[in-house]
Design a protein around this motif. Structure first.
Motif, short mmCIF file in Angstrom:
data_model
loop_
_atom_site.label_atom_id
_atom_site.label_comp_id
_atom_site.label_asym_id
_atom_site.label_seq_id
_atom_site.Cartn_x
_atom_site.Cartn_y
_atom_site.Cartn_z
N THR A 1 0.84 -1.17 0.01
CA THR A 1 0.09 -0.09 0.13
C THR A 1 0.82 1.15 -0.02
OG1 THR A 1 -1.80 -1.17 1.28
CG2 THR A 1 -1.77 1.13 1.21
N VAL A 2 0.54 2.33 -0.81
CA VAL A 2 1.39 3.22 -1.13
C VAL A 2 0.62 4.68 -0.99
CG1 VAL A 2 2.97 2.21 -2.35
CG2 VAL A 2 1.09 3.63 -3.48
N LEU B 1 -3.46 10.69 -1.64
CA LEU B 1 -4.50 9.12 -1.71
C LEU B 1 -3.65 8.10 -1.33
CD1 LEU B 1 -6.84 7.83 -3.09
CD2 LEU B 1 -5.52 7.88 -5.35
N VAL B 2 -4.15 7.20 -0.79
CA VAL B 2 -3.64 5.85 -0.29
C VAL B 2 -4.18 4.92 -0.90
CG1 VAL B 2 -2.93 4.29 1.61
CG2 VAL B 2 -3.06 6.81 2.04
N VAL B 3 -3.52 4.06 -1.88
CA VAL B 3 -3.96 2.63 -2.53
C VAL B 3 -3.13 1.74 -2.85
CG1 VAL B 3 -5.60 4.45 -4.12
CG2 VAL B 3 -3.03 4.23 -4.82
N PRO B 4 -3.29 0.77 -3.35
CA PRO B 4 -2.49 -0.36 -3.64
C PRO B 4 -1.65 0.23 -4.78
CG PRO B 4 -4.71 -1.19 -3.69
CD PRO B 4 -4.86 0.17 -3.45
N GLN B 5 -0.20 -0.45 -4.55
CA GLN B 5 0.81 0.16 -5.28
C GLN B 5 0.41 -0.13 -6.88
OE1 GLN B 5 4.84 -0.56 -4.71
NE2 GLN B 5 5.08 -1.49 -6.25
N SER B 6 -0.31 -1.21 -7.59
CA SER B 6 -0.58 -1.31 -8.77
C SER B 6 -1.47 -0.23 -9.29
CB SER B 6 -1.36 -2.73 -8.88
OG SER B 6 -2.44 -2.73 -8.44
N LEU B 7 -2.30 0.46 -8.59
CA LEU B 7 -3.23 1.39 -8.97
C LEU B 7 -2.47 2.65 -9.08
CD1 LEU B 7 -6.56 0.77 -6.88
CD2 LEU B 7 -6.02 0.09 -9.23
N ALA B 8 -1.54 2.95 -8.20
CA ALA B 8 -0.66 3.97 -8.33
C ALA B 8 0.27 3.99 -9.56
CB ALA B 8 0.40 4.12 -7.18
N ARG C 1 5.01 6.49 -2.07
CA ARG C 1 5.80 5.92 -1.20
C ARG C 1 4.98 5.02 -0.42
NH1 ARG C 1 8.88 8.16 -3.91
NH2 ARG C 1 10.44 9.55 -3.59
N PRO C 2 5.79 3.89 0.23
CA PRO C 2 4.77 2.83 1.01
C PRO C 2 4.21 3.24 2.26
CG PRO C 2 7.14 2.15 0.09
CD PRO C 2 7.07 3.38 -0.07
N VAL C 3 3.31 2.95 2.66
CA VAL C 3 2.70 3.25 3.94
C VAL C 3 2.76 1.96 4.74
CG1 VAL C 3 0.78 4.19 5.28
CG2 VAL C 3 1.14 4.82 2.88
N THR C 4 3.73 2.12 5.96
CA THR C 4 4.12 0.78 6.61
C THR C 4 2.76 0.12 7.29
OG1 THR C 4 4.81 1.96 8.29
CG2 THR C 4 6.54 1.41 6.63
#
Length: 254
Positions: free
Chosen positions: A79-80, A144-151, A162-165
């Motif tokens: 998640t990023v 916006l916080v989304v799965p990396q593939s959507l970013a 950037r990743p959200v840990t």
């Protein structure tokens, strides 16, 4: 599995962010006579498409209602947070949800993350789609916080992520109606799971041919001669000679 049912084609749905190219290529190599049709669907409508018979199977995001749908979890995404390139977050390697507490964080209606409470400050209105939310991030309205593939799907040159840990993660799965597990569905399950051609539908591969025993070439243990047959030794040599033979005594030197 309805083994007698044969479909003339295979319809595969997929949600945004999933790239089915690799699996489609393997399908075309193994089943060139069965065309595969890709159907792009939103995460919200994917399950209705499967239940309504609009697709034979689909790549979806968990959770899946197991009452009438089967699912095989495939992978979990990072998640990023999507931010403008000049945002302070762009200067670090990763952030926590707490780091976003003072920012407006957009929460689109098609959000696929299972939040107990979304991070940051809420916007006045929720964007209709993730694509709309990305446009607002570019306009400086919020993050916006989304799965990396959507970013990656909605990448813009003026944005980064950037990743959200400590954010929830999105899991992608292959799903299909339980009462429509056809042979073609089983074939696609085998491809996704990386099975070989011989086991793509759970079939037991043909047993390996047993190695033929080599004929005895005489290289084994020597056979003992039958009783009463000559051994081939000279009667004058060794113990094969006659009994009672005298041996001459050596003469002493004078």
């Amino acid at each position: 599995m309805t083994g007698s049912e044969v479909s003339p084609s295979f319809r595969l749905a997929y949600v945004p962010g999933v790239t089915p190219t690799k699996w489609v290529r393997i399908w075309n190599e193994r089943l060139p006579d069965v065309p595969l049709t890709l159907i792009a669907v939103s995460a919200a409508e994917a399950f209705d498409v499967l239940r309504g018979g609009g697709a034979d199977a689909g790549f979806v995001r968990l959770p899946v209602d197991r009452t009438d749908l089967s699912a095989i979890p495939l992978y979990t995404e990072t998640t990023v947070v999507v931010v403008p390139k000049d945002h302070v977050v762009a200067a670090v390697d990763a952030v926590s949800a707490e780091d976003l507490a003072d920012d407006i964080v957009l929460h689109p209606l098609d959000d696929t993350l299972d939040w107990e409470r979304p991070p940051g400050q809420p916007a006045n209105e929720r964007p209709a789609t993730t694509a709309d939310a990305v446009e607002l991030v570019a306009a400086g309205v919020g993050l916006l916080v989304v799965p990396q593939s959507l970013a990656r799907l909605h990448h813009r040159k003026d944005l980064t992520y950037r990743p959200v840990t400590d954010a929830p993660e999105s899991r992608v799965a292959l799903s299909w109606p339980q009462d429509a597990t056809t042979d073609l569905v089983e074939d696609f399950i085998g491809i996704v799971r990386g099975r070989t051609v011989n086991s793509s539908r759970g079939r037991t591969p043909p047993p390996a041919q047993q190695k033929r025993k080599r004929p005895d070439t005489g290289g084994g243990a020597r056979q003992k001669p039958a009783a009463g047959k000559p051994t081939g030794k000279s009667p004058r040599s060794g113990s094969g000679g006659p009994k009672g033979g005298r041996r001459g005594k050596p003469r002493g030197r004078s």
